[in-house]
Design a protein around this motif. Structure first.
Motif, PDB file in Angstrom:
ATOM      1  N   GLY A 193      26.789  20.411  44.725  1.00  0.00           N
ATOM      2  CA  GLY A 193      27.804  20.873  43.786  1.00  0.00           C
ATOM      3  C   GLY A 193      29.079  20.054  43.803  1.00  0.00           C
ATOM      4  N   GLN A 194      29.115  18.981  44.618  1.00  0.00           N
ATOM      5  CA  GLN A 194      30.327  18.165  44.760  1.00  0.00           C
ATOM      6  C   GLN A 194      30.135  16.811  44.078  1.00  0.00           C
ATOM      7  OE1 GLN A 194      32.839  19.887  46.353  1.00  0.00           O
ATOM      8  NE2 GLN A 194      31.220  21.446  46.338  1.00  0.00           N
ATOM      9  N   PRO A 195      31.213  16.195  43.599  1.00  0.00           N
ATOM     10  CA  PRO A 195      31.097  14.877  42.969  1.00  0.00           C
ATOM     11  C   PRO A 195      30.393  13.891  43.890  1.00  0.00           C
ATOM     12  CG  PRO A 195      33.289  15.786  42.601  1.00  0.00           C
ATOM     13  CD  PRO A 195      32.619  16.699  43.582  1.00  0.00           C
TER      14      PRO A 195
ATOM     15  N   ASN B 215      37.086  11.064  39.033  1.00  0.00           N
ATOM     16  CA  ASN B 215      36.466  11.077  40.357  1.00  0.00           C
ATOM     17  C   ASN B 215      36.216   9.665  40.893  1.00  0.00           C
ATOM     18  OD1 ASN B 215      35.624  14.055  41.121  1.00  0.00           O
ATOM     19  ND2 ASN B 215      35.252  13.841  38.925  1.00  0.00           N
ATOM     20  N   TRP B 216      37.308   8.897  40.977  1.00  0.00           N
ATOM     21  CA  TRP B 216      37.192   7.532  41.494  1.00  0.00           C
ATOM     22  C   TRP B 216      36.779   7.500  42.962  1.00  0.00           C
ATOM     23  CZ3 TRP B 216      38.171   2.499  39.528  1.00  0.00           C
ATOM     24  CH2 TRP B 216      38.339   2.467  38.127  1.00  0.00           C
TER      25      TRP B 216
ATOM     26  N   ARG C 179      38.410  11.730  51.486  1.00  0.00           N
ATOM     27  CA  ARG C 179      37.996  13.110  51.718  1.00  0.00           C
ATOM     28  C   ARG C 179      39.168  14.071  51.501  1.00  0.00           C
ATOM     29  NH1 ARG C 179      34.359  15.073  56.756  1.00  0.00           N
ATOM     30  NH2 ARG C 179      32.948  13.604  55.711  1.00  0.00           N
ATOM     31  N   GLY C 180      38.967  14.996  50.597  1.00  0.00           N
ATOM     32  CA  GLY C 180      39.988  15.994  50.304  1.00  0.00           C
ATOM     33  C   GLY C 180      41.115  15.482  49.443  1.00  0.00           C
ATOM     34  N   HIS C 181      40.962  14.242  48.919  1.00  0.00           N
ATOM     35  CA  HIS C 181      42.028  13.651  48.104  1.00  0.00           C
ATOM     36  C   HIS C 181      41.459  13.186  46.766  1.00  0.00           C
ATOM     37  CE1 HIS C 181      44.348  13.549  51.792  1.00  0.00           C
ATOM     38  NE2 HIS C 181      43.413  12.807  52.366  1.00  0.00           N
ATOM     39  N   ARG C 182      42.280  13.303  45.728  1.00  0.00           N
ATOM     40  CA  ARG C 182      41.958  12.670  44.462  1.00  0.00           C
ATOM     41  C   ARG C 182      42.475  11.232  44.530  1.00  0.00           C
ATOM     42  NH1 ARG C 182      37.977  14.601  41.369  1.00  0.00           N
ATOM     43  NH2 ARG C 182      38.169  16.844  41.041  1.00  0.00           N
ATOM     44  N   VAL C 183      41.614  10.294  44.194  1.00  0.00           N
ATOM     45  CA  VAL C 183      41.990   8.888  44.226  1.00  0.00           C
ATOM     46  C   VAL C 183      41.819   8.334  42.821  1.00  0.00           C
ATOM     47  CG1 VAL C 183      41.525   6.641  45.253  1.00  0.00           C
ATOM     48  CG2 VAL C 183      41.156   8.727  46.595  1.00  0.00           C
TER      49      VAL C 183
ATOM     50  N   ALA D 225      42.315   5.168  39.791  1.00  0.00           N
ATOM     51  CA  ALA D 225      41.900   3.771  39.709  1.00  0.00           C
ATOM     52  C   ALA D 225      42.872   2.854  40.437  1.00  0.00           C
ATOM     53  CB  ALA D 225      41.779   3.358  38.244  1.00  0.00           C
ATOM     54  N   GLU D 226      44.147   3.100  40.250  1.00  0.00           N
ATOM     55  CA  GLU D 226      45.162   2.221  40.851  1.00  0.00           C
ATOM     56  C   GLU D 226      45.095   2.269  42.369  1.00  0.00           C
ATOM     57  OE1 GLU D 226      50.033   1.560  40.777  1.00  0.00           O
ATOM     58  OE2 GLU D 226      49.104   3.204  39.630  1.00  0.00           O
ATOM     59  N   ARG D 227      45.001   3.481  42.919  1.00  0.00           N
ATOM     60  CA  ARG D 227      44.986   3.610  44.384  1.00  0.00           C
ATOM     61  C   ARG D 227      43.717   2.988  44.966  1.00  0.00           C
ATOM     62  NH1 ARG D 227      45.713   2.762  48.664  1.00  0.00           N
ATOM     63  NH2 ARG D 227      45.932   4.126  50.474  1.00  0.00           N
ATOM     64  N   MET D 228      42.583   3.167  44.289  1.00  0.00           N
ATOM     65  CA  MET D 228      41.334   2.611  44.791  1.00  0.00           C
ATOM     66  C   MET D 228      41.362   1.084  44.776  1.00  0.00           C
ATOM     67  SD  MET D 228      38.473   3.446  46.163  1.00  0.00           S
ATOM     68  CE  MET D 228      38.097   5.146  45.736  1.00  0.00           C
TER      69      MET D 228
END
Length: 473
Positions: A182-184, A391-392, A426-430, A432-435
């Motif tokens: 159920g997770q990305p 969901n990067w 883990r536990g963070h939204r990332v 495009a820029e941050r990735m």
């Protein structure tokens, strides 16, 4: 109280014209094709067919003194008893059974009534010769089940698989976020996910297409005792084998009074497995609808909710789930029950087998629902793209795997790749820029860094499109 009222005063509805079960009522149109093969009337027609062919076979092989092959006209007349079986015939047969209190004996008498007109009155004793009821029943059921499977169930199942393959081919390159637990998760394509189900369902169809339908005709306890007593010089096993094979069935050489129904259990297990895979498919489609991957095309004039006008409910897939569960409940029970019999014979199979049509009916109804439901779907590619772009972090798998590979190749600074990506994602939204900042900070070799900087969630699909195309052809 008047006889046309039930206890609380409501109108009494008991009538031969009103169905008790949904397959003969609300859903009659979907299940109707099975009536030709798995109804009580069809069973009786097939009993007559088996009795007539046994009669002809015995004459053709001249197994008894005074027997000789029948004329073409006589054989046509006998077979016309089967071809002419209709509602009036069924009524006559029921009237005979009301006296005999035995369904197969009624068939014997029904045929016997017609022999005089064919100039065969002296051969009435040959009807049901050396047979026990199960000799006739097992062959009749096998013929009905074989035809129902090949003429009704398999075509409906293949139509569903063809539709799923069509969707797989159409959306082979449509990127979609996966959800494991159920997770990305690592993206796929919508087409590949459809192809997975088409492949799984297709394997079950292949098994069902290669199913053997066994039959026997060997007397009261499977020993040919009465046959040998009447004609000891005859090779009764060969007579039995050629007769069963001539009906288009596989001869079972060794049984008790009954054909032991193992093949039925095998068939029902395969159909139940197909049903369960299709159930999983229906659940997945329902879930994709709920998150907006699919839009349902409204049907003109149809109501989704009696109180909420905006709703278009995924009822086709919900109905399919329920009917697949009912079908499997019956199929699994039949498979477990039919392979058992006390000593040489008991009658548990007699009542059980009368529910085969119901089991098939609910599966066919589910197939109809799934096919109609799929025809009312449209893919929302904007929603799919939006989900991927949010969901990067799913690129973390690719980055840490490239770091492992480059580290093995001697690149510096590639230590603890998994742990570093875990801390980042883990536990963070990332976004495009941050990735991309993270990738640029790793000190990867130039070609590896360039590959990763070009990577986006919608491009991180491996060979998903190729797989979808290959297995939807």
């Amino acid at each position: 109280m008047s006889s046309d009222r039930i206890a609380d005063g409501r109108t009494r509805l008991a009538s031969t014209d009103i169905a008790l079960g949904p397959l003969d009522g609300r859903y009659r149109s979907a299940a109707a094709p099975l009536v030709d093969y798995l109804s009580e009337a069809a069973l009786n027609r097939d009993r007559i067919h088996v009795e007539v062919e046994w009669f002809i076979h015995l004459c053709e092989r001249s197994v008894l003194p005074g027997l000789s092959p029948l004329s073409a006209e006589q054989k046509d007349g006998l077979r016309a008893i089967v071809l002419d079986f209709d509602a009036d015939s069924a009524k006559e047969l029921a009237e005979i059974e009301a006296v005999t209190v035995h369904d197969v004996k009624a068939v014997e008498y029904y045929i016997g009534r017609r022999l005089e007109a064919l100039g065969l009155a002296e051969l009435i004793p040959l009807v049901h010769f050396a047979c026990t009821s199960e000799d006739i029943n097992n062959l009749s059921y096998a013929l009905g089940i074989k035809d129902a499977t090949e003429e009704v169930w398999l075509p409906a199942a293949k139509d569903v698989v063809a539709k799923i393959k069509e969707m797989a081919a159409e959306h082979a390159e449509t990127p979609m976020l996966s959800r494991t637990h159920g997770q990305p998760a690592t993206p796929t394509t919508l087409g590949r996910e459809m192809a997975v189900f088409a492949y799984r369902l297709g394997r079950q169809i292949n098994r069902i297409e290669n199913q053997q339908y066994l039959g026997k005709i060997n007397g009261a306890t499977g020993t040919y005792a009465a046959h040998v007593a009447a004609a000891p010089a005859v090779d009764w096993q060969e007579i039995s084998r050629t007769f069963v094979s001539g009906l288009g069935l596989t001869w079972n050489p060794l049984t008790t009074q009954i054909e032991n129904h193992d093949w039925q259990a095998e068939l029902y297990a395969d159909i139940a497995r197909f049903n369960q895979i299709l159930h999983s498919f229906a659940v997945d489609i329902w879930s994709y609808i709920s998150i907006g991957y699919f839009k349902q095309i409204p049907v003109e004039g149809a109501t989704g909710s009696s109180t909420m006008p905006h709703k278009v409910n995924p009822i086709r897939f919900e109905n399919a789930e329920a009917n697949l569960e009912i079908s499997n409940g019956l199929l699994n029970t039949l498979g477990a029950t039919l392979v058992q019999s006390r000593w040489q014979r008991d009658l548990t199979d007699s009542s059980s087998q009368r529910n085969i049509g119901v089991a098939y009916g609910h599966s066919v109804l589910a197939l109809s629902n799934v096919l109609k439901g799929l025809g009312q779907l449209a893919v929302d590619t904007d929603r799919l793209a939006e989900d991927l772009d949010q969901n990067w972090e799913v690129l973390g798998e690719a980055i840490q795997t490239v770091m492992r590979a480059e580290g093995l190749g001697g690149a510096e600074g590639m230590e603890n790749p998994y742990e570093r990506l875990k801390d980042l994602t883990r536990g963070h939204r990332v976004d495009a820029e941050r990735m991309q900042e993270f990738v640029s900070s790793l000190g990867l070799p130039a070609d590896a860094e360039a590959r990763l900087l070009k990577l986006t969630p919608d491009r991180y699909i491996g060979v998903a499109a190729q797989l979808a195309q290959e297995y939807s052809a």
